[in-house]
Enzyme design. Structure first.
Site, PDB file in Angstrom:
ATOM      1  N   LYS A 231       0.819  -1.208   0.000  1.00  0.00           N
ATOM      2  CA  LYS A 231       0.000   0.000   0.000  1.00  0.00           C
ATOM      3  C   LYS A 231       0.857   1.263   0.000  1.00  0.00           C
ATOM      4  O   LYS A 231       2.060   1.243   0.241  1.00  0.00           O
ATOM      5  CB  LYS A 231      -0.973  -0.030   1.172  1.00  0.00           C
ATOM      6  CG  LYS A 231      -2.106  -1.028   0.930  1.00  0.00           C
ATOM      7  CD  LYS A 231      -3.293  -0.787   1.812  1.00  0.00           C
ATOM      8  CE  LYS A 231      -4.500  -1.597   1.314  1.00  0.00           C
ATOM      9  NZ  LYS A 231      -5.673  -1.429   2.188  1.00  0.00           N
ATOM     10  N   ARG A 265      -3.696  -9.636   4.801  1.00  0.00           N
ATOM     11  CA  ARG A 265      -4.057  -9.730   3.375  1.00  0.00           C
ATOM     12  C   ARG A 265      -2.841  -9.321   2.559  1.00  0.00           C
ATOM     13  O   ARG A 265      -2.428  -8.163   2.579  1.00  0.00           O
ATOM     14  CB  ARG A 265      -5.251  -8.820   3.094  1.00  0.00           C
ATOM     15  CG  ARG A 265      -5.819  -8.918   1.677  1.00  0.00           C
ATOM     16  CD  ARG A 265      -7.042  -8.016   1.545  1.00  0.00           C
ATOM     17  NE  ARG A 265      -7.704  -8.157   0.262  1.00  0.00           N
ATOM     18  CZ  ARG A 265      -7.417  -7.436  -0.819  1.00  0.00           C
ATOM     19  NH1 ARG A 265      -6.455  -6.520  -0.763  1.00  0.00           N
ATOM     20  NH2 ARG A 265      -8.074  -7.618  -1.942  1.00  0.00           N
TER      21      ARG A 265
END
Length: 295
Positions: A231, A265
């Protein structure tokens, strides 16, 4: 010794698979059937590639495979029929060939219901129950679970310059309120997960604060999902492009797990599985597989 916030219902069943989150940090692999996915840019858009990626992740030890047909980022709306056409065949194929836990990343009740009927076990809603019918759709599916994620934008809409007085306190309150909605709609607490939503309508500083104080989210008592892989908060912290964020992502996932996350995740399932299995050994969740050194 690390003391983690206790879970209300640590033992969960997903089809034939049982996971005890008091002893397991589950790795959720990512399969995106989108041509413009955030990280892989359509690498698993083709159906055969998506199914192969899901099976490969399961073979690498992933506990869970998350299948998405529409990315979170702002952009044109993906019609429900098109989203379902993308994700349903992958769900069906994985359910037929593996006992891995399967989730569908969707905010739509209609897509969720169809995928749960086809063999998915979990709905991963990154929009915090933006569809008022979603929780009821999960409640109606026997044995189904729901991930409630903090985000503030309407689906596929921008949310520029997010502001929080205290991001952790506000995210926690949001999740607690949405848990209440889900329970009121008939979803049992024992079927719920929460996700603080790293980077979703948050700046890098917000996501770092959520990471270092993740234990405050974990005190809600539900297994926390940490979706940190590749991210922008990792990239901006290290000044790295997406392709070079692997190591930082593993560290972020490990930090979250040390503070109470029970699902991470991750794009690189194999590396994440090794990291989480090692962390389980350090935390005393599991015994060494082989023990011969200095014996």
């Amino acid at each position: 010794m690390t003391v983690l916030p206790p879970l209300r219902d640590p033992v969960r069943r997903f089809g034939s698979r049982v996971i005890d989150f008091d002893r397991r940090i589950a790795v959720m692999a990512i399969v995106n059937r989108t041509p413009d996915s955030f990280f892989d840019q359509g690498a698993t858009y083709a159906l055969d590639q998506a199914v192969a990626a899901g099976l490969a992740a399961a073979e690498a030890g992933a506990d869970w495979v998350d299948i998405g047909g529409a990315k979170f980022a702002p952009g044109p709306e993906i019609p429900a029929e098109e989203e379902l056409d993308r994700v349903l065949p992958v769900v069906e194929a994985l359910a037929a060939q593996s006992d891995v836990t399967i989730s569908v990343d969707t905010f739509r009740a209609s897509v969720a219901a169809a995928c749960l009927r086809a063999g998915a076990h979990v709905v991963n809603d990154t929009t915090g129950l933006s569809d008022p019918e979603l929780a009821a759709a999960v409640a109606e599916a026997p044995g189904a679970s729901l991930v409630i994620t903090h985000s503030l934008a309407e689906p596929r809409k921008p949310y520029p310059h997010p502001r929080y007085d205290d991001v952790v306190t506000e995210v926690r309150a949001f999740l607690e309120e949405r848990v209440g909605r889900a329970v009121a709609a008939g979803v049992p607490e024992s079927a719920l997960f929460v996700d603080p939503g790293h980077d979703l309508n948050k700046t890098t500083r917000h996501s770092l604060e959520l990471t270092r104080r993740l234990d405050e989210i974990a005190t809600l008592g539900f297994p926390v999902l940490a979706a940190v892989s590749n991210k922008d908060f990792v990239g901006e912290t290290l000044d790295l492009p997406k392709a070079e964020r692997h190591d930082g992502s593993i560290v972020a996932a490990t930090a979250c797990a040390m503070l109470g996350a029970r699902v991470v995740r991750m794009h690189d399932a194999r590396s994440a599985v090794q990291a989480m299995r090692m962390l389980e050994g350090i935390l005393g969740f599991r015994e060494p597989i082989l023990e011969v050194h200095n014996i």
